[in-house]
Design a protein around this motif. Structure first.
Motif, PDB file in Angstrom:
ATOM      1  N   PRO A   1       0.711  -1.275   0.104  1.00 42.00           N
ATOM      2  CA  PRO A   1      -0.014   0.067  -0.035  1.00 42.00           C
ATOM      3  C   PRO A   1       0.959   1.120  -0.092  1.00 42.00           C
ATOM      4  N   ILE A   2       2.023   1.063   0.594  1.00 45.60           N
ATOM      5  CA  ILE A   2       2.765   2.451   0.618  1.00 45.60           C
ATOM      6  C   ILE A   2       3.370   2.729  -0.628  1.00 45.60           C
ATOM      7  N   LEU A   3       3.846   1.691  -1.354  1.00 42.45           N
ATOM      8  CA  LEU A   3       4.361   1.690  -2.878  1.00 42.45           C
ATOM      9  C   LEU A   3       3.279   2.171  -3.603  1.00 42.45           C
ATOM     10  N   ARG A   4       2.172   1.644  -3.553  1.00 41.60           N
ATOM     11  CA  ARG A   4       0.956   2.245  -4.430  1.00 41.60           C
ATOM     12  C   ARG A   4       0.656   3.617  -4.058  1.00 41.60           C
ATOM     13  N   LEU A   5       0.700   4.173  -2.754  1.00 37.68           N
ATOM     14  CA  LEU A   5       0.485   5.448  -2.585  1.00 37.68           C
ATOM     15  C   LEU A   5       1.781   6.325  -3.162  1.00 37.68           C
TER      16      LEU A   5
ATOM     17  N   ASP B   1       3.261   5.697  -5.985  1.00 38.20           N
ATOM     18  CA  ASP B   1       3.120   5.702  -7.381  1.00 38.20           C
ATOM     19  C   ASP B   1       1.868   6.512  -7.672  1.00 38.20           C
ATOM     20  N   ALA B   2       0.660   6.674  -6.778  1.00 32.71           N
ATOM     21  CA  ALA B   2      -0.145   7.324  -7.053  1.00 32.71           C
ATOM     22  C   ALA B   2       0.392   8.919  -7.157  1.00 32.71           C
ATOM     23  N   ALA B   3       0.870   9.185  -6.052  1.00 32.13           N
ATOM     24  CA  ALA B   3       1.391  10.722  -5.876  1.00 32.13           C
ATOM     25  C   ALA B   3       2.379  11.076  -6.991  1.00 32.13           C
ATOM     26  N   GLU B   4       3.141  10.191  -7.351  1.00 28.72           N
ATOM     27  CA  GLU B   4       4.009  10.269  -8.403  1.00 28.72           C
ATOM     28  C   GLU B   4       3.329  10.595  -9.745  1.00 28.72           C
ATOM     29  N   SER B   5       2.496   9.696 -10.050  1.00 36.51           N
ATOM     30  CA  SER B   5       1.571   9.870 -11.278  1.00 36.51           C
ATOM     31  C   SER B   5       0.734  11.135 -11.305  1.00 36.51           C
ATOM     32  N   PHE B   6       0.307  11.601 -10.245  1.00 37.35           N
ATOM     33  CA  PHE B   6      -0.603  12.857  -9.989  1.00 37.35           C
ATOM     34  C   PHE B   6       0.473  14.119 -10.252  1.00 37.35           C
ATOM     35  N   GLY B   7       1.562  14.000  -9.540  1.00 37.40           N
ATOM     36  CA  GLY B   7       2.832  14.943 -10.073  1.00 37.40           C
ATOM     37  C   GLY B   7       3.016  15.043 -11.419  1.00 37.40           C
ATOM     38  N   LYS B   8       2.694  13.885 -12.115  1.00 43.32           N
ATOM     39  CA  LYS B   8       3.274  14.076 -13.748  1.00 43.32           C
ATOM     40  C   LYS B   8       1.955  14.281 -14.388  1.00 43.32           C
TER      41      LYS B   8
ATOM     42  N   PRO C   1      -5.411   4.799 -11.658  1.00 39.74           N
ATOM     43  CA  PRO C   1      -6.501   4.096 -11.843  1.00 39.74           C
ATOM     44  C   PRO C   1      -6.514   3.028 -10.840  1.00 39.74           C
ATOM     45  N   ASN C   2      -7.928   2.771 -10.337  1.00 36.48           N
ATOM     46  CA  ASN C   2      -8.031   1.659  -9.090  1.00 36.48           C
ATOM     47  C   ASN C   2      -7.193   1.943  -7.955  1.00 36.48           C
ATOM     48  N   PHE C   3      -6.832   3.235  -7.616  1.00 36.14           N
ATOM     49  CA  PHE C   3      -6.333   3.411  -6.360  1.00 36.14           C
ATOM     50  C   PHE C   3      -7.205   3.784  -5.311  1.00 36.14           C
ATOM     51  N   ARG C   4      -7.045   3.130  -4.070  1.00 33.34           N
ATOM     52  CA  ARG C   4      -7.739   3.251  -2.771  1.00 33.34           C
ATOM     53  C   ARG C   4      -7.011   2.886  -1.783  1.00 33.34           C
ATOM     54  N   PRO C   5      -7.471   3.611  -0.372  1.00 28.92           N
ATOM     55  CA  PRO C   5      -6.667   3.358   0.768  1.00 28.92           C
ATOM     56  C   PRO C   5      -6.655   1.685   0.996  1.00 28.92           C
ATOM     57  N   ARG C   6      -5.575   1.286   1.507  1.00 26.33           N
ATOM     58  CA  ARG C   6      -5.443  -0.139   1.755  1.00 26.33           C
ATOM     59  C   ARG C   6      -4.241  -0.239   2.663  1.00 26.33           C
TER      60      ARG C   6
ATOM     61  N   VAL D   1      -1.298   3.821   7.184  1.00 26.36           N
ATOM     62  CA  VAL D   1      -1.194   4.066   5.575  1.00 26.36           C
ATOM     63  C   VAL D   1      -2.600   4.507   5.008  1.00 26.36           C
ATOM     64  N   ARG D   2      -3.636   3.725   5.628  1.00 31.30           N
ATOM     65  CA  ARG D   2      -4.930   4.331   4.919  1.00 31.30           C
ATOM     66  C   ARG D   2      -5.233   5.919   5.128  1.00 31.30           C
ATOM     67  N   ARG D   3      -4.766   6.270   6.356  1.00 27.65           N
ATOM     68  CA  ARG D   3      -4.992   7.636   6.809  1.00 27.65           C
ATOM     69  C   ARG D   3      -4.026   8.643   5.877  1.00 27.65           C
ATOM     70  N   ALA D   4      -2.745   8.228   5.389  1.00 29.34           N
ATOM     71  CA  ALA D   4      -1.938   8.868   4.342  1.00 29.34           C
ATOM     72  C   ALA D   4      -2.651   8.914   3.028  1.00 29.34           C
ATOM     73  N   ALA D   5      -3.185   7.715   2.664  1.00 27.50           N
ATOM     74  CA  ALA D   5      -3.867   7.741   1.379  1.00 27.50           C
ATOM     75  C   ALA D   5      -5.267   8.518   1.306  1.00 27.50           C
ATOM     76  N   GLY D   6      -5.832   8.456   2.466  1.00 32.79           N
ATOM     77  CA  GLY D   6      -7.306   9.221   2.483  1.00 32.79           C
ATOM     78  C   GLY D   6      -6.874  10.680   2.604  1.00 32.79           C
ATOM     79  N   ALA D   7      -5.544  11.019   3.247  1.00 34.30           N
ATOM     80  CA  ALA D   7      -5.309  12.597   3.081  1.00 34.30           C
ATOM     81  C   ALA D   7      -4.874  12.863   1.496  1.00 34.30           C
ATOM     82  N   PHE D   8      -4.074  12.048   0.861  1.00 28.60           N
ATOM     83  CA  PHE D   8      -3.629  12.312  -0.393  1.00 28.60           C
ATOM     84  C   PHE D   8      -4.897  12.325  -1.335  1.00 28.60           C
TER      85      PHE D   8
END
Length: 462
Positions: free
Chosen positions: A211-215, A217-224, A229-234, A239-246
């Protein structure tokens, strides 16, 4: 200087040396440490386990194993000493059959008597000679006669020869009777269970790291400027709290961009309506030198309005998709040649790159337009590797002084007085280009061109 001052000076000097050594050791340790969270977490689990098992094994070998081996060896030597006493106390047993029977049936030893003579030469010592050492100590302590032992020749037997007055007593004892041979079982169970627990821990840790790696990757993709796709807190709660904040931050940014785009679309519509009305009224009036100047002013206002809106709007709304950059650069070369400039294009590497095609082409077009405005020859080159796409635009114009190369990226800043008095723009071309490059996770830098003018380099991650 007093004694106290001298002592303080020595203490400060010693503290400085200790701090320097500590810093050097810290830097050296950091150089050996892995950089990834997964590898560091594995080290956090493995190193304490290995240290703990090493300490346990050492204590077991040093205490339990040595003690048990010493006691077993002492018991075997006591049995041999008792047989020697029987041999000396009962000389009527000429054939020594009773001693052999007692030794085999009661003590588990095989006893034989050889003619008196010299002992065999010492045999090779085993690498781990705990049994040799223990037996030698016990034989010297309890019997006090010349002896010879062999713990290597037969794997499951130990041969002991003792010099008597008129003979040599040869004794064969089971190795297990004098040696704590179950240590291998202990080591096997310790290593086996630790390996199983380690495998389970590695699998569990891997699931926690995902889940940390997915978070990331999602932040890097958003920065680019790309969607994840299909990203959700896990994963774990933190980690879920950080993903929800993102995700919440991402939605706020997208809402702000949508509101700004909607507002600018309304402003654009109203201003374009007024400019269209101006154009119609000028067409209805007729032709005259004064009206021609007014038409030129209206056209310039339209161009300025488009530049302002493009700068404020950015590249919102466009989705990233694979784009052939070699073909895009070739189109820019054709546009430059149609306007009377000499342009060349080169590209190396895989040409397909995931970008927002319209906005990124506008970024490169602004750089080419800037080069065409101040130079006659233009060289466009592209290079793509496994990490970055780099596009450079060179011209043979007057260039930009090094101390002003960051200033030109500010909105509405123009250096026309220093470069060309006859050509000018809104001062937004480079600002728009950098804004688009940064929305893709990259940047634009300016430098000296081999052609004598300015080099603009765009680098974005792929």
């Amino acid at each position: 200087m007093s004694t106290i001052d001298t002592g303080l000076t020595l203490l400060k000097s010693a503290a400085g040396r200790v701090s320097a050594v500590n810093g050097w050791m810290g830097n050296a340790f950091k150089g050996w440490m892995p950089t990834g969270l997964y590898a560091r977490a594995l080290l956090i689990m493995i190193v304490p386990m290995v240290i703990l098992q090493s300490v346990v094994a050492f204590v077991f070998m040093e205490r339990h194993w040595n003690t048990v081996t010493r006691r077993l060896s002492a018991a075997v030597v006591q049995d041999i000493a008792a047989l020697i006493d029987v041999y000396k106390g009962y000389p009527q047993d000429k054939d020594r059959d009773q001693i052999r029977r007692i030794a085999q049936q009661r003590l588990g030893l095989v006893v034989d008597f050889l003619p008196a003579g010299d002992m065999p030469p010492p045999g090779p010592k085993p690498f781990f000679s705990l049994l040799d050492q223990t037996l030698s100590v016990q034989l010297g302590r309890q019997i006090g006669r010349s002896f010879w032992i062999d713990t290597v020749g037969r794997s499951n037997l130990v041969e002991i020869r003792i010099q008597l007055d008129d003979a040599v007593m040869r004794v064969f004892a089971q190795r297990s009777a004098a040696y704590a041979s179950n240590s291998e079982i202990f080591l096997f169970w310790m290593v086996g269970t630790s390996s199983i627990l380690l495998i389970v821990s590695v699998l569990f840790l891997r699931n926690q790291i995902k889940p940390i790696l997915r978070l990331a990757d999602a932040a890097e993709s958003f920065g680019k400027g790309r969607e994840a796709p299909n990203f959700r807190p896990r994963g774990a709660r933190e980690v879920r709290r950080a993903a929800g904040a993102f995700l919440e931050m991402k939605s706020r940014i997208e809402r702000a961009m949508e509101q700004r785009t909607a507002m600018l679309a309304g402003v654009s519509h109203d201003l374009r309506t007024i400019l269209t009305r101006f154009k119609l009224e000028l067409e209805l009036i007729g032709d005259s030198p004064e009206l021609e100047g007014m038409r030129k002013d209206v056209d310039e206002m339209s161009m300025m309005l488009e530049d302002y809106l493009a700068f404020a709007r950015g590249d919102s709304g466009e989705q990233s998709q694979p784009t052939d950059m070699a073909q895009a650069l070739e189109e820019l070369r054709s546009d430059a040649e149609r306007h009377g400039h000499i342009a060349t294009v080169t590209f190396t590497g895989l040409p397909v790159v995931t970008v927002k095609p319209a906005s990124f082409k506008r970024c490169l077009a602004n750089l080419v337009t800037n080069a065409a405005r101040y130079g006659k020859a233009i060289a466009i080159s592209g290079q793509r590797d496994h990490r970055y796409l780099i596009v450079t635009v060179d011209d043979d114009g007057p260039g930009i002084p090094s101390h002003l190369r960051e200033e030109v990226f500010k909105p509405f800043l123009r250096l026309d007085n220093a470069r060309n008095q006859d050509e000018g723009g809104t001062g937004l071309g480079l600002a728009i280009a950098r804004d688009i490059a940064r929305s893709h996770g990259g940047d634009i830098t300016l430098g000296d061109s081999p052609m004598g003018g300015l080099r603009a380099s765009v680098r974005i991650p792929v």
